[in-house]
Write a protein that holds these residues in place. Sequence first.
Motif, short mmCIF file in Angstrom:
data_model
loop_
_atom_site.label_atom_id
_atom_site.label_comp_id
_atom_site.label_asym_id
_atom_site.label_seq_id
_atom_site.Cartn_x
_atom_site.Cartn_y
_atom_site.Cartn_z
N THR A 5 0.87 -1.17 0.00
CA THR A 5 0.00 0.00 0.00
C THR A 5 0.91 1.22 0.00
N SER A 14 -3.03 0.57 -3.74
CA SER A 14 -2.46 -0.72 -3.40
C SER A 14 -2.08 -1.44 -4.68
N GLU A 30 -8.61 -1.45 -0.84
CA GLU A 30 -7.68 -1.66 0.27
C GLU A 30 -7.24 -3.13 0.30
N LEU A 31 -6.00 -3.35 0.65
CA LEU A 31 -5.47 -4.71 0.70
C LEU A 31 -6.27 -5.57 1.69
N LEU A 32 -6.67 -4.98 2.81
CA LEU A 32 -7.44 -5.74 3.78
C LEU A 32 -8.77 -6.21 3.20
N ASP A 33 -9.39 -5.41 2.35
CA ASP A 33 -10.65 -5.82 1.74
C ASP A 33 -10.46 -7.05 0.85
N PRO A 66 1.31 -2.09 4.90
CA PRO A 66 0.58 -2.85 3.87
C PRO A 66 -0.92 -2.86 4.09
N LEU A 67 -1.34 -2.86 5.36
CA LEU A 67 -2.76 -2.87 5.68
C LEU A 67 -2.97 -2.19 7.02
N GLN A 68 -4.20 -1.77 7.28
CA GLN A 68 -4.58 -1.24 8.59
C GLN A 68 -5.09 -2.40 9.42
N PRO A 69 -4.28 -2.93 10.34
CA PRO A 69 -4.71 -4.12 11.09
C PRO A 69 -5.79 -3.78 12.10
N TRP A 191 6.18 -4.49 2.76
CA TRP A 191 5.00 -5.05 2.08
C TRP A 191 4.62 -6.34 2.75
N GLY A 249 -6.52 -9.83 8.80
CA GLY A 249 -5.84 -8.58 9.06
C GLY A 249 -5.17 -8.50 10.41
#
Length: 314
Positions: A5, A14, A30-33, A66-69, A191, A249
């Motif tokens: 991201t 992303s 978003e990567l989490l999605d 990379p993501l919002q955990p 990443w 996540g």
Amino acid sequence: MKFATFVHDGKRQSGIVADDQVHTFEHPVELLDLILEGEECLRGVGEHALTGSPPVPVADVRLLPPLQPPTVRDYMTFESHVAGVARGYGDTVPEEWYAAPAFYFTNPYATIGAHEDVPVPPGCLRFDFELEVAAVIGVVGRDLTPEQAREHIIGYTILNDWSARDLQGREMRVKLGSAKGKDTATTLGPWLVTTDELEPHRNAEGFLDLALTVQVNGETIGRDRLANMAWTFEEMAAYASRGTWIRPGDVLGSGTCGNGGCLAELWGRNGALEPPPLIPGDTVTMTVEGIGTLSNTVVEGAAPVPLPPARRRR
């Protein structure tokens, strides 16, 4: 595959990383999605981006976590780290440490990117880094066995658990564990590396055997192997899921590696603040074999907002 991201041309995006270039996903997401949609979806979008979007040099983007955990659990799985820190207090590794992979929850809103500046926490005079690797959960699960948990890990990233040691020490005297001492910054990146990329590094005991290195201002401070963990990530994930849910996540940090993975361990072994605490201008660079490199520079932080002491009610 490696997923990132980042900010490019002023836009948060992303994409997939290959050969020091990033290929943006066709549609903003978003990567989490994508992780929530499942690994097959994530890989499909990544493969499409590799062939369908023009590459941008990684050097031309600003990497974000990379993501919002949703949650970050940080463990202590390196015995040499625990022993070194304990020595500074005239102590040894407690027997309770050997019983289960202990962790605490840290602040998921404090994550920063691979090359972002890190302000000194307000009031901190003993600022420190912590070299870790983190697993990222890809599939929801509960009460898992370690064997089941392997299928619930989607990938790995590097984690730097920035630590205000003086604040942390005061808090732990209150028997509440880490709080503001660990609250202001956690680097994740550069990443997310999918599990299949690191499988060739798995040893006979089930540990990922990766070289870990940390430098301050170009001088190597610590080296270790990830295989020196006392528990595997699968065992850590199984323990995290005991009696509760782990969800896509969620981040599970390995805890600080040994042999100089943080300054506090060296302070404990040396009996002095040597090497010295981090100050503005210091740059901390971490490299993990098979994953990549983080490099963050410490900058001045805000002054603490004054608060009164407790009102004594005796």
